[in-house]
Every structure is written in C-alpha cells, then in structure tokens.
Design an enzyme around this catalytic site. Structure first.
Site, PDB file in Angstrom:
ATOM      1  CB  SER A 145      24.369  10.233  82.882  1.00 25.83           C
ATOM      2  OG  SER A 145      23.626   9.765  81.837  1.00 25.83           O
ATOM      3  CE1 TYR A 194      28.434   5.752  81.925  1.00 27.08           C
ATOM      4  CE2 TYR A 194      26.176   6.068  81.881  1.00 27.08           C
ATOM      5  CZ  TYR A 194      27.402   6.609  81.872  1.00 27.08           C
ATOM      6  OH  TYR A 194      27.657   7.755  81.159  1.00 27.08           O
ATOM      7  CE  LYS A 213      29.185   8.679  84.301  1.00 25.60           C
ATOM      8  NZ  LYS A 213      30.521   9.609  84.409  1.00 25.60           N
TER       9      LYS A 213
HETATM   10  P1  NAD Z   1      34.789   9.045  75.861  1.00 24.21           P
HETATM   11  O1  NAD Z   1      35.027   7.623  75.912  1.00 24.21           O
HETATM   12  O2  NAD Z   1      34.818   9.478  74.514  1.00 24.21           O
HETATM   13  O3  NAD Z   1      35.834   9.739  76.582  1.00 24.21           O
HETATM   14  C1  NAD Z   1      36.281   9.209  78.048  1.00 24.21           C
HETATM   15  C2  NAD Z   1      37.776   9.641  77.903  1.00 24.21           C
HETATM   16  O4  NAD Z   1      38.280   8.893  79.502  1.00 24.21           O
HETATM   17  C3  NAD Z   1      38.448   8.515  77.086  1.00 24.21           C
HETATM   18  O5  NAD Z   1      39.520   9.282  76.411  1.00 24.21           O
HETATM   19  C4  NAD Z   1      39.062   7.444  77.648  1.00 24.21           C
HETATM   20  O6  NAD Z   1      40.172   6.983  77.082  1.00 24.21           O
HETATM   21  C5  NAD Z   1      39.315   8.247  79.251  1.00 24.21           C
HETATM   22  N1  NAD Z   1      39.312   7.130  80.351  1.00 24.21           N
HETATM   23  C6  NAD Z   1      38.546   6.476  80.517  1.00 24.21           C
HETATM   24  N2  NAD Z   1      38.957   5.691  81.721  1.00 24.21           N
HETATM   25  C7  NAD Z   1      39.894   6.331  82.192  1.00 24.21           C
HETATM   26  C8  NAD Z   1      40.602   6.115  83.179  1.00 24.21           C
HETATM   27  N3  NAD Z   1      40.393   5.099  84.253  1.00 24.21           N
HETATM   28  N4  NAD Z   1      41.903   6.857  83.321  1.00 24.21           N
HETATM   29  C9  NAD Z   1      42.033   7.910  82.637  1.00 24.21           C
HETATM   30  N5  NAD Z   1      41.462   8.084  81.462  1.00 24.21           N
HETATM   31  C10 NAD Z   1      40.294   7.141  81.374  1.00 24.21           C
HETATM   32  O7  NAD Z   1      33.130   9.303  76.437  1.00 24.21           O
HETATM   33  P2  NAD Z   1      32.586  10.824  76.297  1.00 24.21           P
HETATM   34  O8  NAD Z   1      31.304  10.586  75.459  1.00 24.21           O
HETATM   35  O9  NAD Z   1      33.537  11.852  75.921  1.00 24.21           O
HETATM   36  O10 NAD Z   1      32.125  10.898  77.940  1.00 24.21           O
HETATM   37  C11 NAD Z   1      32.903  11.748  78.790  1.00 24.21           C
HETATM   38  C12 NAD Z   1      32.079  11.447  80.161  1.00 24.21           C
HETATM   39  O11 NAD Z   1      30.779  11.786  80.168  1.00 24.21           O
HETATM   40  C13 NAD Z   1      32.272   9.762  80.806  1.00 24.21           C
HETATM   41  O12 NAD Z   1      32.330   9.985  81.959  1.00 24.21           O
HETATM   42  C14 NAD Z   1      30.661   9.481  80.400  1.00 24.21           C
HETATM   43  O13 NAD Z   1      30.201   8.451  81.216  1.00 24.21           O
HETATM   44  C15 NAD Z   1      29.780  10.780  80.493  1.00 24.21           C
HETATM   45  N6  NAD Z   1      28.700  10.793  79.815  1.00 24.21           N
HETATM   46  C16 NAD Z   1      28.745  10.745  78.546  1.00 24.21           C
HETATM   47  C17 NAD Z   1      27.546  10.721  77.798  1.00 24.21           C
HETATM   48  C18 NAD Z   1      27.616  10.444  76.233  1.00 24.21           C
HETATM   49  O14 NAD Z   1      26.372  10.226  75.791  1.00 24.21           O
HETATM   50  N7  NAD Z   1      28.510  10.481  75.477  1.00 24.21           N
HETATM   51  C19 NAD Z   1      26.299  11.007  78.565  1.00 24.21           C
HETATM   52  C20 NAD Z   1      26.469  11.081  79.704  1.00 24.21           C
HETATM   53  C21 NAD Z   1      27.409  11.018  80.370  1.00 24.21           C
HETATM   54  C1  UD1 Z   2      21.532   5.825  76.105  1.00 21.07           C
HETATM   55  C2  UD1 Z   2      22.030   5.365  77.453  1.00 21.07           C
HETATM   56  C3  UD1 Z   2      22.282   6.371  78.225  1.00 21.07           C
HETATM   57  C4  UD1 Z   2      23.280   7.252  77.842  1.00 21.07           C
HETATM   58  C5  UD1 Z   2      22.538   7.925  76.519  1.00 21.07           C
HETATM   59  C6  UD1 Z   2      23.687   9.186  76.045  1.00 21.07           C
HETATM   60  C7  UD1 Z   2      21.212   3.067  77.452  1.00 21.07           C
HETATM   61  C8  UD1 Z   2      20.152   2.175  78.037  1.00 21.07           C
HETATM   62  N1  UD1 Z   2      21.283   4.232  77.985  1.00 21.07           N
HETATM   63  O1  UD1 Z   2      20.442   6.374  76.251  1.00 21.07           O
HETATM   64  O2  UD1 Z   2      22.749   5.785  79.728  1.00 21.07           O
HETATM   65  O3  UD1 Z   2      23.148   8.660  78.854  1.00 21.07           O
HETATM   66  O4  UD1 Z   2      22.756   6.874  75.613  1.00 21.07           O
HETATM   67  O5  UD1 Z   2      24.700   8.612  75.448  1.00 21.07           O
HETATM   68  O6  UD1 Z   2      22.151   2.435  76.590  1.00 21.07           O
HETATM   69  N2  UD1 Z   2      17.721   3.960  68.847  1.00 21.07           N
HETATM   70  C9  UD1 Z   2      17.148   3.383  67.640  1.00 21.07           C
HETATM   71  N3  UD1 Z   2      18.025   2.709  67.035  1.00 21.07           N
HETATM   72  C10 UD1 Z   2      19.217   2.489  67.402  1.00 21.07           C
HETATM   73  C11 UD1 Z   2      19.815   3.382  68.483  1.00 21.07           C
HETATM   74  C12 UD1 Z   2      18.923   4.070  69.308  1.00 21.07           C
HETATM   75  O7  UD1 Z   2      16.109   3.682  67.370  1.00 21.07           O
HETATM   76  O8  UD1 Z   2      20.168   1.914  66.709  1.00 21.07           O
HETATM   77  C13 UD1 Z   2      16.572   4.852  69.694  1.00 21.07           C
HETATM   78  C14 UD1 Z   2      16.426   4.563  71.052  1.00 21.07           C
HETATM   79  O9  UD1 Z   2      15.511   3.570  71.217  1.00 21.07           O
HETATM   80  C15 UD1 Z   2      16.192   5.759  71.836  1.00 21.07           C
HETATM   81  C16 UD1 Z   2      16.842   7.020  70.863  1.00 21.07           C
HETATM   82  O10 UD1 Z   2      17.136   6.153  69.568  1.00 21.07           O
HETATM   83  O11 UD1 Z   2      14.598   6.067  71.775  1.00 21.07           O
HETATM   84  C17 UD1 Z   2      18.379   7.331  71.716  1.00 21.07           C
HETATM   85  O12 UD1 Z   2      18.826   6.142  71.756  1.00 21.07           O
HETATM   86  P1  UD1 Z   2      20.304   6.361  72.444  1.00 21.07           P
HETATM   87  O13 UD1 Z   2      21.161   7.118  71.417  1.00 21.07           O
HETATM   88  O14 UD1 Z   2      21.027   4.929  72.581  1.00 21.07           O
HETATM   89  O15 UD1 Z   2      20.314   6.974  73.796  1.00 21.07           O
HETATM   90  P2  UD1 Z   2      19.367   6.812  75.130  1.00 21.07           P
HETATM   91  O16 UD1 Z   2      18.619   5.695  74.854  1.00 21.07           O
HETATM   92  O17 UD1 Z   2      18.681   7.861  75.556  1.00 21.07           O
END
Ligand code: NAD
Ligand code: UD1
Length: 359
Positions: free
Chosen positions: A142, A166, A170
């Site tokens: 991330s 979290y 990572k």
């Molecule tokens: P998600 O929660 O939709 O998907 C994660 C999946 O992993 C789920 O289906 C969950 O059931 C499964 N899972 C969790 N723990 C597990 C375990 N111990 N064993 C087996 N399965 C398990 O999340 P996502 O948004 O698809 O994110 C996927 C990956 O990307 C995650 O590692 C997350 O940290 C990373 N990531 C996501 C974002 C985001 O904004 N969505 C941003 C940066 C990084």
């Molecule tokens: C969050 C996570 C980050 C993760 C990323 C993508 C935190 C502190 N960080 O970041 O670890 O990688 O999501 O999933 O949670 N906002 C509003 N109103 C809302 C929600 C968000 O104004 O109800 C604003 C926030 O202040 C920010 C922007 O929208 O400026 C994006 O927010 P968000 O989607 O939560 O992502 P990040 O803060 O970038």
C-alpha cells in the site's frame, strides 16, 4: 511432520512454463477483479480465501464474467497444513497474495489480530511456498508505507514509515521479502504499492462491498447517492490543496487488476534469465484528485446528487499524496488507462444494481 509437506518433485516452479496462479484473498474486492484479468490473459487461477471479509457470490459472478469455473479452497493463510495440501495438489507458477485485513482504524484497536493475520499469515504462506519450490510472489502492499513527510509525486525510493499497525504490517512484509531474496536468489517478489483503489467491473456485477458504514470516500459517495446514507462529511476544507479538500491518487480497480497481470508477466520474463529479487512498484495514476473534484465528477458522470457537508479534518489524514507512476510504466509496461469519470460511472453502476452489495 505432515507427510503432505514433502515435495517429491525436483521441478523448480521458477523454471517451468506452468500458468497456474494461487490467488489468496481472491474472493475480495481487488482479488476478484484480478482473477478476471488473469483468466483473460491466459492464466489458470485457484482461489484461496477464508471469506472473513467477502461473499462467495462474488466468486460466482467472477466465474460468470470470466466464462470459466475457478477452483476454490475455503481456508485461512494461517492454516499451514491446508496450504501444504493445496500446494501438493497443484503445480503453481506463483502466488498473488491479497489475503489480509485492511481497516486502518480497526488495526489500531486490535493490533495483534492485524499482525497475526497480515504478517504471520504471510510468513506461513512463504514457508509453504519455499517448501514446494514455488518462489514467484506478488504482494498487495500500500502507498501507506510511505513516510508522511514525503512529497508527491512519491516514487518508490521515498522513505518508508507507518503510524498504524495496518501500515506496519505491510511494511514488515516488505522487509521480510527484501531479506528473503538476499538469502535465496531464486525468489522473484513484487510488492505492489496501491494508491486509492476505486470503481468496479464495468458489468456492474462485482465491486467493493464494505461491511457497515464505509470508511473510504468512493463507497461513501455512492451510498449517499443511492440513498443509504444521508450525506457525505468532507473531512477538512483548509488543506493546502487546490480547493482545501484532501487530494489522493484514485485508481480504477480494473487498471489495478491489470497491473497484477503485468507483474506476473515481468516475473515470467525473468525466469528465463534468472530471478527478479525484490521490486516495489507503485500502482497509481500519477495524478491527484481532491474530494470536491471527485464529488463533482461523480455528480456529472452519474447525474446523481451527492449531498455533502464540510467538517473537521479526520485525525491522521494528510493533505495530499499521489504516486509517481513511471517505474510501473517502464518496468511493467503498464499504466492506468481509465479516468475519474470511468471510476465514478462504474462505482455507481455497481452500487445502483447492488444497493446492498452481495447480500
Ligand atoms: P478485501 O477485504 O475485499 O479482500 C481481502 C480478502 O482476503 C477477503 O476476501 C478476505 O476474506 C480474505 N482474507 C483476509 N484474511 C484472510 C486469511 N487470513 N486467510 C485467507 N483469506 C483471508 O480487500 P481488498 O480491498 O480486495 O484488498 C486486498 C489486499 O490489498 C489487502 O491485502 C489489502 O490490505 C491491500 N490493499 C487494499 C487497498 C484498498 O484500498 N482496497 C489499498 C492498499 C492495499
Ligand atoms: C485510506 C487509508 C489507507 C488506505 C487507503 C486506500 C486511513 C488513515 N488510510 O486512505 O491506509 O491505503 O484508504 O484504501 O484510513 N474523506 C472524506 N469523507 C469520508 C471519507 C474520506 O472527506 O467520508 C476524504 C479523506 O479525508 C481523504 C479522501 O477522502 O482526503 C480519501 O479518503 P479514503 O478513501 O479514506 O482514503 P485515504 O485517506 O487516502
């Protein structure tokens, strides 16, 4: 010792031509979209997920979109014995590791749960991979690993430090991978640092399905538009940005999914000439968009009204960050192609067809 852990084959998966990929967390938001792109690119996919944050309906729909059935194992990455069985049964080229917990706030309240799931879970998986001589690994990292004081556009050499468990989880996995490739040069590992994934598959059949009230901006906006939530609270309007609201690098989940295919292709290319070691690569668009810009784009592209109110800053937020996408372009031959309008339209399409997600 479990007999099933013994791999009698001398075959090194790093050198074979097999196209089979284990996708942990493949039922989740990014994993399901990635399965579709992997299958379209000719990979065979096996999904391993404990369903702790997902719904099997997502996998059913993923199979429909892909036009192919996807072998599924319900299991936890902490269950080493089951992982060994899966690696005994399948000859994998590599693993894309999405399985993990991702709620920043929850990680502060329950750090042990996050370290166990995200760090120990990854260690168990890597040990099983090593035992089966499968040494190609793509990791969901991330942009949160970057230190807050780094200025945008952030490139991969920027300093890393995290405040939440979290983010630390990572970062710890990145350190583990860096040490692993030094100890054993057969490993090829790519840590993909995602910026802000949003959007949904253009079919509207799969998308992000947060449990409870969303924390992230785009699902919040779509739930306000569909009438599930009253209004969006915009956290902070006095940041040093174009309009005072926070700026982020939003990336369409389909582009993100394709970035994973590109990462595997890069590893494949390297299997002919040695291995890749460790590469960290940003997956973002390289452009920042403010909260107000996103709200406006959503309204214009979907013809929906998004009620909002300007409120206090959210603790822990920073004013702006977006990535430098050059390394991905050069090394992966990948760049984001979908626009903010695509992101808004596809999020809305998914939300309006599935107001209650998969339930
Ligand atoms: P998600 O929660 O939709 O998907 C994660 C999946 O992993 C789920 O289906 C969950 O059931 C499964 N899972 C969790 N723990 C597990 C375990 N111990 N064993 C087996 N399965 C398990 O999340 P996502 O948004 O698809 O994110 C996927 C990956 O990307 C995650 O590692 C997350 O940290 C990373 N990531 C996501 C974002 C985001 O904004 N969505 C941003 C940066 C990084
Ligand atoms: C969050 C996570 C980050 C993760 C990323 C993508 C935190 C502190 N960080 O970041 O670890 O990688 O999501 O999933 O949670 N906002 C509003 N109103 C809302 C929600 C968000 O104004 O109800 C604003 C926030 O202040 C920010 C922007 O929208 O400026 C994006 O927010 P968000 O989607 O939560 O992502 P990040 O803060 O970038």
């Amino acid at each position: 010792m479990n007999n099933k852990t013994i791999n009698t084959s001398n075959q090194n998966s790093n050198n074979n031509n097999n196209n089979k990929i284990l996708v942990t967390g493949g039922v989740g938001y990014i994993g399901s979209h990635t399965c579709i792109e992997l299958i379209a690119a000719g990979y065979d996919v096996v999904v391993y997920d404990n369903l702790s944050n997902s719904n099997l309906e997502a996998l059913k729909r993923t199979e429909q979109i892909a036009g192919k059935s996807i072998p599924f194992i319900e299991g936890d990455v902490l269950d080493k014995q089951l992982l060994h069985q899966v690696f005994d049964e399948h000859d994998f080229f590599g693993v894309i590791h999405f399985a993990g917990l991702k709620a920043v706030g929850e990680s502060v309240a329950e750090p042990l749960k996050y370290y166990k799931n995200n760090v120990t879970g990854t260690l168990e998986l890597l040990e099983v991979m090593q035992a089966h001589n499968v040494k190609n690994f793509v990791f969901s990292s991330s942009a949160t690993v970057y230190a807050e004081e780094e200025t945008s556009p952030i490139d991969e050499s920027a300093g890393r430090s995290c405040t939440s468990p979290y983010g630390q989880s990572k970062l710890m996995v990145e350190y583990i991978l860096e040490d692993l490739v030094v100890s054993d040069p057969e490993w090829s590992t790519v840590s993909l640092r995602y910026f802000n994934p949003v959007g949904a598959h253009p079919s509207g059949m799969i998308g992000e399905d947060p449990r409870g009230v969303p924390n992230n901006l785009m699902p919040y906006i779509s739930q306000v538009a569909v009438g599930k939530l009253d209004k969006l609270k915009i956290f902070g309007s006095d940041y040093k940005t174009i309009d005072g609201t926070g700026v982020r690098d939003y990336i369409h989940v389909v582009d993100l999914a394709r970035g994973h295919v590109a990462a595997l292709n890069l590893i494949k290319k390297h299997t002919n000439i040695g291995s890749l070691g460790f590469e960290a690569i940003n997956l973002g668009t390289g452009k920042g968009t403010s909260v107000l810009q996103l709200v406006k784009a959503f309204e214009i592209s979907t013809q929906q009204v998004v009620r909002f109110q300007l409120t206090e800053r959210r603790p822990g937020d920073i004013d702006a960050y977006y990535g430098n996408a050059e390394k991905a372009r050069q090394l992966l031959g990948w760049q984001a192609e979908l626009t903010i309008v695509d992101m808004c339209k596809d999020s809305w399409h998914w939300q309006s067809l599935n107001p209650n997600g998969y339930r």
